[in-house]
Design an enzyme around this catalytic site. Sequence first.
Site, PDB file in Angstrom:
ATOM      1  N   ASN B 387       0.828  -1.203   0.000  1.00  0.00           N
ATOM      2  CA  ASN B 387       0.000   0.000   0.000  1.00  0.00           C
ATOM      3  C   ASN B 387       0.868   1.262   0.000  1.00  0.00           C
ATOM      4  OD1 ASN B 387      -1.986   1.903   0.221  1.00  0.00           O
ATOM      5  ND2 ASN B 387      -3.044   0.933   1.927  1.00  0.00           N
ATOM      6  N   ASP B 388       1.624   1.494   1.076  1.00  0.00           N
ATOM      7  CA  ASP B 388       2.379   2.732   1.174  1.00  0.00           C
ATOM      8  C   ASP B 388       3.389   2.881   0.041  1.00  0.00           C
ATOM      9  OD1 ASP B 388       1.012   3.290   3.488  1.00  0.00           O
ATOM     10  OD2 ASP B 388       2.478   2.270   4.756  1.00  0.00           O
ATOM     11  N   VAL B 389       3.997   1.789  -0.393  1.00  0.00           N
ATOM     12  CA  VAL B 389       5.067   1.891  -1.394  1.00  0.00           C
ATOM     13  C   VAL B 389       4.532   2.224  -2.783  1.00  0.00           C
ATOM     14  CG1 VAL B 389       6.629   0.377  -0.158  1.00  0.00           C
ATOM     15  CG2 VAL B 389       5.061  -0.598  -1.848  1.00  0.00           C
ATOM     16  N   ALA B 428       1.821   2.804   7.364  1.00  0.00           N
ATOM     17  CA  ALA B 428       1.990   4.202   7.745  1.00  0.00           C
ATOM     18  C   ALA B 428       0.676   4.862   8.140  1.00  0.00           C
ATOM     19  CB  ALA B 428       2.635   4.983   6.598  1.00  0.00           C
TER      20      ALA B 428
END
Lengths: 116, 461
Positions: B387-389, B428
Amino acid sequence: MTGSILNLVTVFVLAGFLGFEVISKVPSILHTPLMSGTNAIHGVILVGAIIVTGTAHGTTQLSLGFATIVLATLNVVGGFVVTDRMLEMFKSRSKQLTESGAPGQSQPSGPKGEDA
Amino acid sequence: MSLRTGIDVAYLVAAICFIIALRFLSSPKTARLGNLIGAAGMTLALAMTFATPGLTHFPLIVVAMVVGAVIGVPAARLVKMTAMPQMVAMFNGVGGGAAALVSLTEFSRDAGQHVAIYVIVEVLLGVIIGCVSFAGSAVSFAKLQELITGRPITYPGQQIVNAILGVVVLAFAGAVLATSSTLALVILLLLALVLGVAFVLPIGGADVPVLISLLNSFTGLAVAASGFVLHSTVLVVAGTLVGASGALLTRMMSLAMGRSLTNILFSAFGAVVTASGSTEGSGGGSVRAGTPEDIGVLLAYSRKVAIVPGYGLAVAQAQHVARELADTLTARGVEVYYAIHPVAGRMPGHMNVLLAEANVPYEQLEEMDDANRDMPTTDAALVVGANDVVNPAAKDSPGSPIYGMPILNVDQAANVIFLKRSMRPGFAGIDNQLLYDPKTTMLFGDAKDMLNQLVAAVRAA
């Protein structure tokens, strides 16, 4: 006359149910081609246009008939050609498979007709 | 066998061709054949129509058909792939117009004679539905071609104006029923055109494809109505097939967009709904959820697929089945690569270790810079438990805690598929706008389970 209208209503009802049943679980990638394909099929109005024009009397009816046939022909021809172009990606895939033969090897971008 | 019977048999064969065409068009393996079968049925029906007893004016008919073909074939051949939807709208519109004209012409022939009420009703339906489809398709074409704005067009009192318009149309329909007047029918035809325009104006550009599908269904019904007027079984069968399957397809398309049909058609009428629509992106916006079957077909017919693994892949121990999916796709000729973000997972190199355990060929692993170079030409990016990446907020929202972090630009791929357990944000704790992007499809569930279903779907496609 009443008998014949009843026959047509029967056909109408049955075709309605058939229309719902015949397409089921269409993958979303085929939604637009299917829409375009059914679009071509209702071009069958050209049959009606030819009959109306072929039995027309007088300039008004003949001009109306002429316009109708032009429109209906556009629907038929354009509908089938556009659908075929949309579906070319499915064809090129299987052709590419038979050409590449050996599975497991990644192919460089194969021969493709269109930019999808 | 008399000629009349022969023609009817040919029409029956054509109707069967149309049914098979619809069935075949529903599956990627047979779709192209299905279209050809439909075209064959159409050719047969048209050829036999020329044998109908009592027909004259053949030169005029042939010239009209040649004119239509000379315009239609190049238009359909030369149009860019991206302009396909508006071409479908145009070809649909002319079909609706033709259906209305057939009904009108047939009615004007009988004018002055005693006409049964049900015949007038058939004519009315053909003319009204056909004209709404014609005018609606024309406006859809203009919206998609950007001749007019693609935004919903609204004005104060729109609902009232449309209601009055509807009442006037009904009044003239009543007048035609009472008087069998051709003039009243012609006025009704013009009013129906206005109604078609009014119906389509408030619908926004992104929803127009669903609208075209609905108008396509309308045209089918108009053709069926003309079939009633002409006592033509093949018109009734083909028109009704299209009307019914088109209605179902419209429903499927709106469901695939995560919207209801009423929402698409009428949402712009209330200013409140429009306002909430514009703020949609900021959190609870609409998300499109797909099925493994849909995604399987999409992947199977892609040229280049990126698999973006994340922590979710590790948790689900899905590395082996991810490799199985990649192998299945590669065997079909799809180019597959794994896009590895350096900090995907919970430690640097986490993904490399995981995929090495599944014996993923080294040359299929691409580091971030290489992967980002390939992203714009990638047809589908399958994000498995990451997700965050891949969160574009790192690039474009300076307020975000992850702003400035290099990410994998999966938003540049043509399609993005997120395989996630839920809508919960990643490690995050930041919401990911990409989840709400129109080209994103969500596949909710356990990574391993979903990948297994994808493998099955790709094999079946």
